[in-house]
Motif scaffolding. Structure first.
Motif, PDB file in Angstrom:
ATOM      1  N   TYR A   9       0.814  -1.214   0.000  1.00  0.00           N
ATOM      2  CA  TYR A   9       0.000   0.000   0.000  1.00  0.00           C
ATOM      3  C   TYR A   9       0.843   1.259   0.000  1.00  0.00           C
ATOM      4  N   ASP A  10       2.067   1.181  -0.511  1.00  0.00           N
ATOM      5  CA  ASP A  10       2.965   2.323  -0.530  1.00  0.00           C
ATOM      6  C   ASP A  10       2.659   3.204  -1.746  1.00  0.00           C
ATOM      7  N   LEU A  11       2.254   4.451  -1.495  1.00  0.00           N
ATOM      8  CA  LEU A  11       1.874   5.350  -2.580  1.00  0.00           C
ATOM      9  C   LEU A  11       3.056   5.706  -3.474  1.00  0.00           C
ATOM     10  N   ALA A  12       4.233   5.881  -2.895  1.00  0.00           N
ATOM     11  CA  ALA A  12       5.407   6.217  -3.697  1.00  0.00           C
ATOM     12  C   ALA A  12       5.724   5.103  -4.681  1.00  0.00           C
ATOM     13  N   GLU A  13       5.615   3.856  -4.232  1.00  0.00           N
ATOM     14  CA  GLU A  13       5.872   2.721  -5.122  1.00  0.00           C
ATOM     15  C   GLU A  13       4.818   2.640  -6.227  1.00  0.00           C
ATOM     16  N   ALA A  14       3.564   2.864  -5.878  1.00  0.00           N
ATOM     17  CA  ALA A  14       2.493   2.845  -6.880  1.00  0.00           C
ATOM     18  C   ALA A  14       2.697   3.956  -7.907  1.00  0.00           C
ATOM     19  N   PHE A  15       3.130   5.135  -7.450  1.00  0.00           N
ATOM     20  CA  PHE A  15       3.424   6.248  -8.351  1.00  0.00           C
ATOM     21  C   PHE A  15       4.552   5.856  -9.304  1.00  0.00           C
ATOM     22  N   GLY A  16       5.599   5.246  -8.770  1.00  0.00           N
ATOM     23  CA  GLY A  16       6.726   4.824  -9.599  1.00  0.00           C
ATOM     24  C   GLY A  16       6.315   3.811 -10.653  1.00  0.00           C
ATOM     25  N   MET A  41      -7.478   4.637  -3.387  1.00  0.00           N
ATOM     26  CA  MET A  41      -6.048   4.900  -3.237  1.00  0.00           C
ATOM     27  C   MET A  41      -5.427   5.372  -4.552  1.00  0.00           C
ATOM     28  N   GLY A  42      -5.960   4.887  -5.663  1.00  0.00           N
ATOM     29  CA  GLY A  42      -5.459   5.319  -6.971  1.00  0.00           C
ATOM     30  C   GLY A  42      -5.649   6.807  -7.204  1.00  0.00           C
ATOM     31  N   SER A  43      -6.596   7.431  -6.497  1.00  0.00           N
ATOM     32  CA  SER A  43      -6.783   8.875  -6.657  1.00  0.00           C
ATOM     33  C   SER A  43      -5.583   9.650  -6.129  1.00  0.00           C
ATOM     34  N   PHE A  44      -4.911   9.119  -5.104  1.00  0.00           N
ATOM     35  CA  PHE A  44      -3.706   9.772  -4.588  1.00  0.00           C
ATOM     36  C   PHE A  44      -2.571   9.666  -5.600  1.00  0.00           C
ATOM     37  N   VAL A  45      -2.471   8.519  -6.240  1.00  0.00           N
ATOM     38  CA  VAL A  45      -1.464   8.321  -7.283  1.00  0.00           C
ATOM     39  C   VAL A  45      -1.764   9.240  -8.463  1.00  0.00           C
ATOM     40  N   ALA A  46      -3.036   9.307  -8.866  1.00  0.00           N
ATOM     41  CA  ALA A  46      -3.429  10.158  -9.988  1.00  0.00           C
ATOM     42  C   ALA A  46      -3.130  11.628  -9.695  1.00  0.00           C
ATOM     43  N   ARG A  47      -3.414  12.065  -8.480  1.00  0.00           N
ATOM     44  CA  ARG A  47      -3.115  13.456  -8.108  1.00  0.00           C
ATOM     45  C   ARG A  47      -1.628  13.743  -8.176  1.00  0.00           C
ATOM     46  N   ARG A  48      -0.838  12.809  -7.685  1.00  0.00           N
ATOM     47  CA  ARG A  48       0.617  13.008  -7.709  1.00  0.00           C
ATOM     48  C   ARG A  48       1.150  13.051  -9.140  1.00  0.00           C
ATOM     49  N   ILE A  49       0.607  12.215 -10.004  1.00  0.00           N
ATOM     50  CA  ILE A  49       1.000  12.262 -11.412  1.00  0.00           C
ATOM     51  C   ILE A  49       0.661  13.622 -12.010  1.00  0.00           C
ATOM     52  N   ALA A  50      -0.552  14.112 -11.740  1.00  0.00           N
ATOM     53  CA  ALA A  50      -0.978  15.406 -12.289  1.00  0.00           C
ATOM     54  C   ALA A  50      -0.128  16.556 -11.762  1.00  0.00           C
ATOM     55  N   LEU A  51       0.260  16.490 -10.506  1.00  0.00           N
ATOM     56  CA  LEU A  51       1.088  17.550  -9.937  1.00  0.00           C
ATOM     57  C   LEU A  51       2.537  17.480 -10.421  1.00  0.00           C
ATOM     58  N   ILE A  63     -12.269   9.522  -8.270  1.00  0.00           N
ATOM     59  CA  ILE A  63     -13.503   8.855  -7.865  1.00  0.00           C
ATOM     60  C   ILE A  63     -13.298   8.269  -6.473  1.00  0.00           C
ATOM     61  N   GLY A  64     -14.180   8.565  -5.563  1.00  0.00           N
ATOM     62  CA  GLY A  64     -14.083   8.011  -4.215  1.00  0.00           C
ATOM     63  C   GLY A  64     -12.785   8.391  -3.536  1.00  0.00           C
ATOM     64  N   SER A  65     -12.354   9.627  -3.760  1.00  0.00           N
ATOM     65  CA  SER A  65     -11.090  10.090  -3.204  1.00  0.00           C
ATOM     66  C   SER A  65     -11.250  10.473  -1.725  1.00  0.00           C
ATOM     67  N   GLY A  66     -10.161  10.524  -1.047  1.00  0.00           N
ATOM     68  CA  GLY A  66     -10.176  10.911   0.362  1.00  0.00           C
ATOM     69  C   GLY A  66      -9.075  11.907   0.608  1.00  0.00           C
ATOM     70  N   TRP A  67      -8.512  11.855   1.788  1.00  0.00           N
ATOM     71  CA  TRP A  67      -7.425  12.755   2.142  1.00  0.00           C
ATOM     72  C   TRP A  67      -6.377  11.935   2.891  1.00  0.00           C
ATOM     73  N   LEU A  68      -5.173  12.441   2.867  1.00  0.00           N
ATOM     74  CA  LEU A  68      -4.089  11.804   3.613  1.00  0.00           C
ATOM     75  C   LEU A  68      -4.009  12.444   4.985  1.00  0.00           C
ATOM     76  N   ARG A  69      -3.948  11.632   6.001  1.00  0.00           N
ATOM     77  CA  ARG A  69      -3.811  12.148   7.365  1.00  0.00           C
ATOM     78  C   ARG A  69      -2.361  12.416   7.668  1.00  0.00           C
ATOM     79  N   SER A  70      -2.101  13.493   8.351  1.00  0.00           N
ATOM     80  CA  SER A  70      -0.738  13.752   8.800  1.00  0.00           C
ATOM     81  C   SER A  70      -0.628  13.272  10.257  1.00  0.00           C
ATOM     82  N   ASN A  71       0.487  12.685  10.559  1.00  0.00           N
ATOM     83  CA  ASN A  71       0.669  12.161  11.922  1.00  0.00           C
ATOM     84  C   ASN A  71       1.329  13.161  12.820  1.00  0.00           C
TER      85      ASN A  71
END
Length: 71
Positions: A9-16, A41-51, A63-71
């Motif tokens: 579930y690593d977003l950086a790896e999915a982006f890569g 989760m793919g919406s986070f990858v899609a956003r990162r690609i667009a940015l 679609i069905g996007s959410g937000w990332l929580r900061s710890n």
């Protein structure tokens, strides 16, 4: 219950993986700009690609996007 591997579930790896695939496709077919669609989760990858590659993204659909929580 079996413990899940957190790297699945690593977003950086999915982006890569997504950008490597896009680059690979670009060598075989002419794709200058694309519509990027991300669900859940793919919406986070899609956003990162667009940015990261705004010149390569024609449209962004989330679609069905959410937000990332900061710890």
């Amino acid at each position: 219950m079996t413990e899940l591997d957190p790297t699945l579930y690593d977003l950086a790896e999915a982006f890569g993986i997504a950008t490597e695939y896009w680059d690979w496709q670009g060598r075989h077919i002419s794709v200058d700009r694309a519509t990027i669609v991300g669900h859940s989760m793919g919406s986070f990858v899609a956003r990162r690609i667009a940015l990261t590659f705004p010149d390569r993204v024609d449209r962004l659909v989330l679609i069905g996007s959410g937000w990332l929580r900061s710890n």
